[in-house]
Design a protein around this motif. Structure first.
Motif, PDB file in Angstrom:
ATOM      1  N   GLY A 176       0.766  -1.245   0.000  1.00 43.42           N
ATOM      2  CA  GLY A 176       0.000   0.000   0.000  1.00 43.42           C
ATOM      3  C   GLY A 176       0.792   1.286   0.000  1.00 43.42           C
ATOM      4  N   TYR A 177       0.817   1.927   1.159  1.00 42.28           N
ATOM      5  CA  TYR A 177       1.288   3.306   1.320  1.00 42.28           C
ATOM      6  C   TYR A 177       2.815   3.382   1.406  1.00 42.28           C
ATOM      7  CZ  TYR A 177       0.345   7.815   3.847  1.00 42.28           C
ATOM      8  OH  TYR A 177       0.225   9.105   4.264  1.00 42.28           O
ATOM      9  N   GLY A 178       3.408   2.268   1.799  1.00 41.93           N
ATOM     10  CA  GLY A 178       4.865   2.232   1.948  1.00 41.93           C
ATOM     11  C   GLY A 178       5.268   2.230   3.405  1.00 41.93           C
ATOM     12  N   THR A 179       6.518   1.823   3.660  1.00 43.45           N
ATOM     13  CA  THR A 179       7.035   1.857   5.039  1.00 43.45           C
ATOM     14  C   THR A 179       7.749   3.190   5.238  1.00 43.45           C
ATOM     15  OG1 THR A 179       9.020   0.629   4.372  1.00 43.45           O
ATOM     16  CG2 THR A 179       7.180  -0.656   5.221  1.00 43.45           C
ATOM     17  N   ALA A 180       9.029   3.283   4.822  1.00 42.66           N
ATOM     18  CA  ALA A 180       9.740   4.570   4.963  1.00 42.66           C
ATOM     19  C   ALA A 180       9.019   5.675   4.182  1.00 42.66           C
ATOM     20  CB  ALA A 180      11.180   4.417   4.480  1.00 42.66           C
ATOM     21  N   LEU A 181       8.531   5.356   2.987  1.00 43.80           N
ATOM     22  CA  LEU A 181       7.874   6.406   2.194  1.00 43.80           C
ATOM     23  C   LEU A 181       6.457   6.695   2.689  1.00 43.80           C
ATOM     24  CD1 LEU A 181       9.084   5.969  -1.484  1.00 43.80           C
ATOM     25  CD2 LEU A 181      10.132   7.174   0.445  1.00 43.80           C
ATOM     26  N   GLY A 182       5.843   5.735   3.372  1.00 42.44           N
ATOM     27  CA  GLY A 182       4.563   6.026   4.037  1.00 42.44           C
ATOM     28  C   GLY A 182       4.793   7.101   5.091  1.00 42.44           C
ATOM     29  N   VAL A 183       5.890   6.970   5.823  1.00 42.24           N
ATOM     30  CA  VAL A 183       6.246   7.977   6.832  1.00 42.24           C
ATOM     31  C   VAL A 183       6.504   9.310   6.141  1.00 42.24           C
ATOM     32  CG1 VAL A 183       7.905   8.602   8.624  1.00 42.24           C
ATOM     33  CG2 VAL A 183       7.231   6.206   8.338  1.00 42.24           C
ATOM     34  N   ALA A 184       7.254   9.279   5.055  1.00 37.99           N
ATOM     35  CA  ALA A 184       7.559  10.535   4.341  1.00 37.99           C
ATOM     36  C   ALA A 184       6.260  11.205   3.868  1.00 37.99           C
ATOM     37  CB  ALA A 184       8.468  10.245   3.149  1.00 37.99           C
ATOM     38  N   ARG A 185       5.343  10.417   3.323  1.00 36.51           N
ATOM     39  CA  ARG A 185       4.071  10.991   2.835  1.00 36.51           C
ATOM     40  C   ARG A 185       3.310  11.675   3.969  1.00 36.51           C
ATOM     41  NH1 ARG A 185       4.218   6.249  -0.691  1.00 36.51           N
ATOM     42  NH2 ARG A 185       3.822   6.991  -2.803  1.00 36.51           N
ATOM     43  N   LEU A 186       3.180  10.958   5.096  1.00 34.85           N
ATOM     44  CA  LEU A 186       2.402  11.529   6.197  1.00 34.85           C
ATOM     45  C   LEU A 186       3.150  12.702   6.841  1.00 34.85           C
ATOM     46  CD1 LEU A 186      -0.220  11.263   7.790  1.00 34.85           C
ATOM     47  CD2 LEU A 186       0.974   9.751   9.379  1.00 34.85           C
ATOM     48  N   ALA A 187       4.457  12.580   6.973  1.00 36.61           N
ATOM     49  CA  ALA A 187       5.242  13.659   7.587  1.00 36.61           C
ATOM     50  C   ALA A 187       5.151  14.935   6.732  1.00 36.61           C
ATOM     51  CB  ALA A 187       6.690  13.217   7.761  1.00 36.61           C
ATOM     52  N   TRP A 188       5.076  14.760   5.428  1.00 41.95           N
ATOM     53  CA  TRP A 188       4.912  15.926   4.542  1.00 41.95           C
ATOM     54  C   TRP A 188       3.526  16.536   4.748  1.00 41.95           C
ATOM     55  CZ3 TRP A 188       6.373  19.881   1.920  1.00 41.95           C
ATOM     56  CH2 TRP A 188       5.598  20.402   0.878  1.00 41.95           C
ATOM     57  N   GLN A 189       2.495  15.695   4.810  1.00 45.04           N
ATOM     58  CA  GLN A 189       1.131  16.213   5.049  1.00 45.04           C
ATOM     59  C   GLN A 189       1.058  16.955   6.376  1.00 45.04           C
ATOM     60  OE1 GLN A 189      -1.985  13.217   4.910  1.00 45.04           O
ATOM     61  NE2 GLN A 189      -1.044  12.332   3.106  1.00 45.04           N
ATOM     62  N   GLN A 190       1.778  16.429   7.354  1.00 45.70           N
ATOM     63  CA  GLN A 190       1.732  17.042   8.698  1.00 45.70           C
ATOM     64  C   GLN A 190       2.741  18.180   8.846  1.00 45.70           C
ATOM     65  OE1 GLN A 190       2.157  13.910  11.650  1.00 45.70           O
ATOM     66  NE2 GLN A 190       0.130  13.064  11.186  1.00 45.70           N
ATOM     67  N   LYS A 191       3.403  18.528   7.740  1.00 45.87           N
ATOM     68  CA  LYS A 191       4.368  19.644   7.705  1.00 45.87           C
ATOM     69  C   LYS A 191       5.541  19.443   8.684  1.00 45.87           C
ATOM     70  CE  LYS A 191       1.135  23.204   6.084  1.00 45.87           C
ATOM     71  NZ  LYS A 191       0.104  22.285   5.619  1.00 45.87           N
ATOM     72  N   LEU A 192       5.861  18.186   8.933  1.00 49.82           N
ATOM     73  CA  LEU A 192       7.025  17.908   9.783  1.00 49.82           C
ATOM     74  C   LEU A 192       8.302  17.967   8.959  1.00 49.82           C
ATOM     75  CD1 LEU A 192       5.575  14.807  11.688  1.00 49.82           C
ATOM     76  CD2 LEU A 192       6.086  17.046  12.673  1.00 49.82           C
ATOM     77  N   ILE A 193       8.199  17.588   7.686  1.00 51.44           N
ATOM     78  CA  ILE A 193       9.391  17.613   6.825  1.00 51.44           C
ATOM     79  C   ILE A 193       9.154  18.545   5.642  1.00 51.44           C
ATOM     80  CG2 ILE A 193      10.069  15.255   7.454  1.00 51.44           C
ATOM     81  CD1 ILE A 193       9.108  14.396   4.604  1.00 51.44           C
ATOM     82  N   ASP A 194      10.248  19.032   5.078  1.00 52.72           N
ATOM     83  CA  ASP A 194      10.112  19.906   3.903  1.00 52.72           C
ATOM     84  C   ASP A 194      10.606  19.226   2.624  1.00 52.72           C
ATOM     85  OD1 ASP A 194      12.841  19.957   4.316  1.00 52.72           O
ATOM     86  OD2 ASP A 194      12.935  22.086   4.836  1.00 52.72           O
ATOM     87  N   LYS A 195      11.373  18.142   2.773  1.00 55.79           N
ATOM     88  CA  LYS A 195      11.926  17.514   1.561  1.00 55.79           C
ATOM     89  C   LYS A 195      12.447  16.106   1.864  1.00 55.79           C
ATOM     90  CE  LYS A 195      14.039  20.217  -1.234  1.00 55.79           C
ATOM     91  NZ  LYS A 195      14.908  21.069  -2.028  1.00 55.79           N
TER      92      LYS A 195
END
Ligand code: MRU
Length: 355
Positions: A176-195
């Motif tokens: 589905g959503y991914g493991t490391a990239l699932g985190v990246a997707r959600l962290a981007w939505q939550q504005k925790l990461i910029d890139k």
């Protein structure tokens, strides 16, 4: 979770296993159809499908294909001979690639269905039911891990930061959503990461061909770099975390993942960058005391000496192509599974969370 859109690496359609051919991405989106266990084994070996959870899911569907094929054969007029043939098919699946334990885990679950005396004629259906369950659980686990990991990332003080990832641990590597990239997707939505900085991941270029493609598809900011730029990036950009997936995690928290993860973790330690490994519990192998006994797959030298038939190296050069390495637990800050978060993993903490 509002963004559940993603590409599908593995699907079951009209009684067939359908795999997105990852060898062709990002240039072509082509699907390979498997109707036999042999075709599924070949697809795992030749990397049509790759990534630990995705090959586990593929193997689970392939067990159902095997049962269907064997039942059609006329020589299986008794349970024992059918079971013997299935056992051979299952062994062939388990041997398709050696490092990711999800493959063995899925096939052993299929073997349990056979062992519990399921009526012969029901086997294809029961094995398909199991494969669907493994697939659906993987999808749900991806979301759970992303939530848990983002809670962890939110403890990092200051403005949004960047992360480095290695290989492809996204939708293409999972159900589905991914493991490391699932985190990246959600962290981007939550504005925790910029890139997300994506290591290109020599020699197969999972980062350049798959991770960059997947994140661009979802509009998550991604910047591609050569693997050897990681230490420079840690010195010159606001990288706070390395976030990767795993192929097998031993009971003491040692992690086998794509070759280059170990040196990334060493560089992270030097720069005070934290290392997070995100993997479902199906990737954990509690039967192994440490990562020393994890078999590392060695692949063909042509992966180094040429790219899509184009020569890259001096003809006849000696090569070595281990495609995974083991990062010792002491270099890992957090392992995130769907069962919980393990900080600075040790054997006791792993057993407490996972058994
Ligand atoms: O050789 P690959 O592409 O199958 O290797 C994949 C990886 O190393 C991934 O990082 C790992 O399987 C985790 S995928 C969620």
């Amino acid at each position: 979770m509002n963004n559940r859109r993603h590409v599908h690496a593995v699907e079951w359609h009209s009684d067939k296993l359908v795999l997105l051919d990852q060898r062709k991405l990002p240039l072509e989106e082509v699907y390979v159809i498997c109707q036999s266990v042999r075709q599924a084994v070949d697809a795992i070996k030749n990397m049509t499908v790759r990534g630990a959870p995705a090959i586990g899911i593929t193997a689970a569907y392939a067990c159902s294909l095997a049962a269907r094929e064997r039942l059609k054969e006329t020589n299986h007029n008794n349970r024992l001979s059918l079971e013997a043939s299935l056992r051979k098919d299952f062994e062939m699946l388990k041997a398709a690639r050696p490092t990711a334990v999800n493959l063995v885990w899925a096939v052993e679950r299929a073997q349990q269905v056979v062992d519990k005396n399921t009526a012969i004629l029901d086997l294809p259906h029961e094995l398909l039911r199991l494969a669907r369950e493994i697939h659906e659980d993987d999808i749900e686990n991806n979301y759970k891990m992303a939530e848990l990991a983002c809670q962890e990332l939110s403890k990092t003080a200051g403005k949004p930061f960047s992360i480095i990832t290695h290989c492809n641990a996204g939708s293409l590597a999972t159900g589905g959503y991914g493991t490391a990239l699932g985190v990246a997707r959600l962290a981007w939505q939550q504005k925790l990461i910029d890139k997300v900085y994506a290591d290109e991941t020599r020699p197969w270029f999972q980062g350049a061909r798959l991770t960059a493609w997947e994140l661009m598809y979802d509009n998550v900011p991604v910047c591609l770099n050569v693997d050897s730029a990681a230490a420079w990036l840690m010195s010159n950009r606001t990288i706070k975390w390395v976030i990767v997936g795993a192929d097998r995690i031993a009971a003491n928290g040692d992690v086998a993942n794509k070759i280059g993860t170990f040196q990334l973790a060493i560089a992270a330690k030097y720069h005070d960058v934290k290392v997070m490994v995100v993997a479902p519990s199906s990737t954990v192998d509690l039967s192994l005391e440490s990562g020393d006994s994890i078999e590392i797959e060695m692949r063909d030298s042509s992966e180094l000496t040429e790219f899509r038939g184009f020569p890259l190296a001096a003809e006849g050069v000696e090569t070595i192509n281990p495609v995974f390495d083991v990062t010792p637990a002491r270099l890992i800050d957090v392992i995130v599974t769907e069962k919980g978060v393990i900080e600075r993993p040790t054997r006791d903490k792993m057993l407490w969370t996972l058994s």
